[in-house]
Design a protein around this motif. Structure first.
Motif, PDB file in Angstrom:
ATOM      1  N   THR A  30       0.848  -1.201   0.000  1.00  0.00           N
ATOM      2  CA  THR A  30       0.000   0.000   0.000  1.00  0.00           C
ATOM      3  C   THR A  30       0.880   1.245   0.000  1.00  0.00           C
ATOM      4  O   THR A  30       2.085   1.148   0.058  1.00  0.00           O
ATOM      5  CB  THR A  30      -0.886   0.020   1.248  1.00  0.00           C
ATOM      6  N   SER A  31       0.276   2.401  -0.077  1.00  0.00           N
ATOM      7  CA  SER A  31       1.051   3.634  -0.144  1.00  0.00           C
ATOM      8  C   SER A  31       1.653   3.974   1.216  1.00  0.00           C
ATOM      9  O   SER A  31       1.023   3.798   2.239  1.00  0.00           O
ATOM     10  CB  SER A  31       0.169   4.768  -0.611  1.00  0.00           C
ATOM     11  N   TYR A  32       2.854   4.481   1.178  1.00  0.00           N
ATOM     12  CA  TYR A  32       3.548   4.785   2.419  1.00  0.00           C
ATOM     13  C   TYR A  32       3.861   6.264   2.547  1.00  0.00           C
ATOM     14  O   TYR A  32       4.714   6.667   3.293  1.00  0.00           O
ATOM     15  CB  TYR A  32       4.827   3.951   2.528  1.00  0.00           C
ATOM     16  N   ARG A  33       3.137   7.055   1.759  1.00  0.00           N
ATOM     17  CA  ARG A  33       3.339   8.487   1.866  1.00  0.00           C
ATOM     18  C   ARG A  33       2.313   9.006   2.861  1.00  0.00           C
ATOM     19  O   ARG A  33       1.162   8.613   2.825  1.00  0.00           O
ATOM     20  CB  ARG A  33       3.102   9.142   0.514  1.00  0.00           C
ATOM     21  N   SER A  34       2.732   9.856   3.730  1.00  0.00           N
ATOM     22  CA  SER A  34       1.763  10.389   4.685  1.00  0.00           C
ATOM     23  C   SER A  34       1.922  11.893   4.747  1.00  0.00           C
ATOM     24  O   SER A  34       2.961  12.430   4.407  1.00  0.00           O
ATOM     25  CB  SER A  34       1.986   9.795   6.069  1.00  0.00           C
ATOM     26  N   GLU A  35       0.898  12.529   5.185  1.00  0.00           N
ATOM     27  CA  GLU A  35       0.996  13.977   5.350  1.00  0.00           C
ATOM     28  C   GLU A  35       1.938  14.275   6.518  1.00  0.00           C
ATOM     29  O   GLU A  35       2.227  13.416   7.334  1.00  0.00           O
ATOM     30  CB  GLU A  35      -0.397  14.563   5.608  1.00  0.00           C
ATOM     31  N   ARG A  36       2.403  15.497   6.548  1.00  0.00           N
ATOM     32  CA  ARG A  36       3.322  15.894   7.612  1.00  0.00           C
ATOM     33  C   ARG A  36       2.684  15.598   8.974  1.00  0.00           C
ATOM     34  O   ARG A  36       1.511  15.841   9.186  1.00  0.00           O
ATOM     35  CB  ARG A  36       3.623  17.381   7.483  1.00  0.00           C
ATOM     36  N   HIS A  37       3.527  15.052   9.821  1.00  0.00           N
ATOM     37  CA  HIS A  37       2.987  14.582  11.087  1.00  0.00           C
ATOM     38  C   HIS A  37       2.528  15.731  11.978  1.00  0.00           C
ATOM     39  O   HIS A  37       3.187  16.750  12.064  1.00  0.00           O
ATOM     40  CB  HIS A  37       4.042  13.742  11.798  1.00  0.00           C
ATOM     41  N   LYS A  38       1.407  15.516  12.608  1.00  0.00           N
ATOM     42  CA  LYS A  38       0.872  16.553  13.482  1.00  0.00           C
ATOM     43  C   LYS A  38       1.711  16.629  14.752  1.00  0.00           C
ATOM     44  O   LYS A  38       2.184  15.607  15.244  1.00  0.00           O
ATOM     45  CB  LYS A  38      -0.578  16.224  13.837  1.00  0.00           C
ATOM     46  N   PRO A  39       1.870  17.819  15.290  1.00  0.00           N
ATOM     47  CA  PRO A  39       2.636  17.945  16.537  1.00  0.00           C
ATOM     48  C   PRO A  39       1.977  17.141  17.655  1.00  0.00           C
ATOM     49  O   PRO A  39       0.752  17.037  17.705  1.00  0.00           O
ATOM     50  CB  PRO A  39       2.584  19.438  16.848  1.00  0.00           C
ATOM     51  N   ALA A  40       2.816  16.602  18.512  1.00  0.00           N
ATOM     52  CA  ALA A  40       2.285  15.776  19.600  1.00  0.00           C
ATOM     53  C   ALA A  40       1.772  16.640  20.745  1.00  0.00           C
ATOM     54  O   ALA A  40       0.891  16.243  21.486  1.00  0.00           O
ATOM     55  CB  ALA A  40       3.374  14.851  20.107  1.00  0.00           C
ATOM     56  N   GLY A  86       5.951  13.286  18.375  1.00  0.00           N
ATOM     57  CA  GLY A  86       4.934  12.510  17.659  1.00  0.00           C
ATOM     58  C   GLY A  86       5.564  11.326  16.937  1.00  0.00           C
ATOM     59  O   GLY A  86       6.631  11.470  16.335  1.00  0.00           O
ATOM     60  N   THR A  87       4.913  10.193  17.027  1.00  0.00           N
ATOM     61  CA  THR A  87       5.420   9.000  16.340  1.00  0.00           C
ATOM     62  C   THR A  87       4.342   8.490  15.385  1.00  0.00           C
ATOM     63  O   THR A  87       3.206   8.957  15.409  1.00  0.00           O
ATOM     64  CB  THR A  87       5.789   7.883  17.350  1.00  0.00           C
ATOM     65  N   TYR A  88       4.716   7.538  14.560  1.00  0.00           N
ATOM     66  CA  TYR A  88       3.767   6.933  13.615  1.00  0.00           C
ATOM     67  C   TYR A  88       4.180   5.489  13.404  1.00  0.00           C
ATOM     68  O   TYR A  88       5.300   5.082  13.785  1.00  0.00           O
ATOM     69  CB  TYR A  88       3.757   7.718  12.286  1.00  0.00           C
ATOM     70  N   THR A  89       3.297   4.722  12.814  1.00  0.00           N
ATOM     71  CA  THR A  89       3.627   3.297  12.654  1.00  0.00           C
ATOM     72  C   THR A  89       3.811   2.928  11.188  1.00  0.00           C
ATOM     73  O   THR A  89       3.211   3.515  10.283  1.00  0.00           O
ATOM     74  CB  THR A  89       2.511   2.401  13.250  1.00  0.00           C
ATOM     75  N   LEU A  90       4.672   1.941  10.997  1.00  0.00           N
ATOM     76  CA  LEU A  90       4.878   1.327   9.692  1.00  0.00           C
ATOM     77  C   LEU A  90       4.818  -0.174   9.963  1.00  0.00           C
ATOM     78  O   LEU A  90       5.774  -0.747  10.489  1.00  0.00           O
ATOM     79  CB  LEU A  90       6.246   1.729   9.123  1.00  0.00           C
ATOM     80  N   GLY A  91       3.680  -0.774   9.684  1.00  0.00           N
ATOM     81  CA  GLY A  91       3.482  -2.169  10.089  1.00  0.00           C
ATOM     82  C   GLY A  91       3.583  -2.250  11.594  1.00  0.00           C
ATOM     83  O   GLY A  91       2.918  -1.495  12.318  1.00  0.00           O
TER      84      GLY A  91
END
Lengths: 180, 182
Positions: A30-40, A86-91
């Motif tokens: 799937t696509s792995y592009r994301s919008e700029r991460h929001k501040p935590a 702020g963190t995000y997940t990849l799998g």
């Protein structure tokens, strides 16, 4: 020898010779592009703990990220590195960005500068150059890398330095200043 | 009759040659010439057994090229495909051992346009993992998508990054060139 036999032989030969490979049908991604991460907004306690263990001076920004300053050895220069709370997940992986400012251009930099930055990315052991454009047309250039959100302190320090150094070099080369 | 057999023989040889070199040519695109590229400039004599174990565990088909890098070809949406390389030689920064995984996006000629370079630099601020770089080969710029991860990454982590690199590189290739060269 019938023509069909010749064609059949040729097909068989084509299949067995090295270099002919049936492309593996492998998983669709799937696509792995994301919008700029929001501040935590809330500082990540894992980073706070790590920076305190490393005895590094830091400030917390309005958006809850960490701002660490490094003295660049033998250069008499300094460089800021920001650690996103702020963190995000990849799998199954949890990641965060660390980045260091290089320059602000009042308008889009020349093709030469942008090509130079993208090309310089190929000589680095990690990280790359990114640009964020503002509504007024100004362009903010930074050096960044994505790291495991749970990176232990010793490795975090290595990553921070590995991002600070190329950012400072690029700042010196592009602007001649030491603003960041 | 004798002349007829000679003609058939010639036809057989011609078809065999066509199939042999024709198929080889299909695989001998620009990705082939990029195949030996290790963006970090390091080369290995053989495949890294850690990667080999992980790929076997994941059930991926792969080839190993002469300098020990892994080459994987993925089928993608709309009948497209995308090639990906895992570099066996690792980079060391103090105690960190890092590995590059990369996939070609596009050949941009001798001078990428302002718009293209601007777009790619801006895209770099949006990826969950990896970044776009330029590599110059034979005076031609290639856009490459590359991610760096721990050399000891688990099979699951490697899989996450492989999927992200393949997908991003192919999406960008389609967006920038509309072609499916890589």
């Amino acid at each position: 020898m019938k023509t069909t036999h010749i064609v059949l032989m040729a097909i068989l030969f084509g299949i067995v010779v090295p270099g002919f490979r049936v492309k593996a049908r492998q998983a669709e991604a799937t696509s792995y592009r994301s919008e700029r991460h929001k501040p935590a907004n809330t500082p990540d306690p894992r980073i706070k703990k790590a920076l305190e263990k490393l005895k590094l001076d830091y400030k917390i920004t309005d958006s809850g990220d960490f701002k660490v300053s490094f003295n660049i050895e033998d250069e008499g220069r300094m460089q800021y590195v920001f650690i996103d709370s702020g963190t995000y997940t990849l799998g199954s992986m949890e990641l965060r960005r660390i980045w260091s400012p290089i320059a602000i251009f009042p308008k889009t930099p020349s093709a030469k500068v942008m090509n130079q930055l993208l090309e310089a990315g190929s000589t680095k052991k990690l990280g790359g150059y990114q640009m964020v454009s503002d509504k007024d047309g100004s362009c903010y250039i930074t050096f960044f890398h994505q790291i495991d959100a749970d990176t232990p302190p010793d490795f975090l320090l290595i990553y921070l330095k590995a991002v600070a150094l190329p950012a400072d070099e690029a700042e010196k080369e592009l602007t001649g200043n030491d603003i960041f | 009759m004798h002349r007829h057999n000679i003609l058939k023989g010639c036809l057989t040889i011609a078809l065999l040659t066509l199939f042999t070199f024709g198929f080889r040519k299909a695989g001998n695109n620009s990705a082939k010439s990029l195949e030996y590229l290790t963006p970090s400039g390091k080369y290995s004599d053989g495949p890294d057994p850690r990667v080999e174990r992980a790929l076997k565990k994941l059930g991926y088909k792969y080839e190993v090229n002469s300098n020990g890098n892994f080459k994987l070809t993925f089928s993608r949406k709309n009948g497209r495909s995308q090639v990906l390389f895992i570099v066996s030689a690792t980079n060391q920064i103090y105690d960190l051992e890092l590995r590059d995984i990369w996939s070609p996006i596009a050949q941009l000629g001798s001078k990428p346009s302002v718009n293209t370079s601007r777009k790619l630099l801006e895209y770099n601020s949006k990826f969950k993992v990896g970044r776009i770089i330029y590599k110059v080969l034979d005076s031609s710029y290639y856009a490459i998508f590359i991610a760096t991860l721990s050399a000891d990454a688990s099979a699951e982590e490697l899989d996450n990054v492989i999927s992200a690199v393949v997908s991003t590189a192919d999406d960008l290739e389609q967006e920038l060139t509309k072609a499916d060269k890589f």
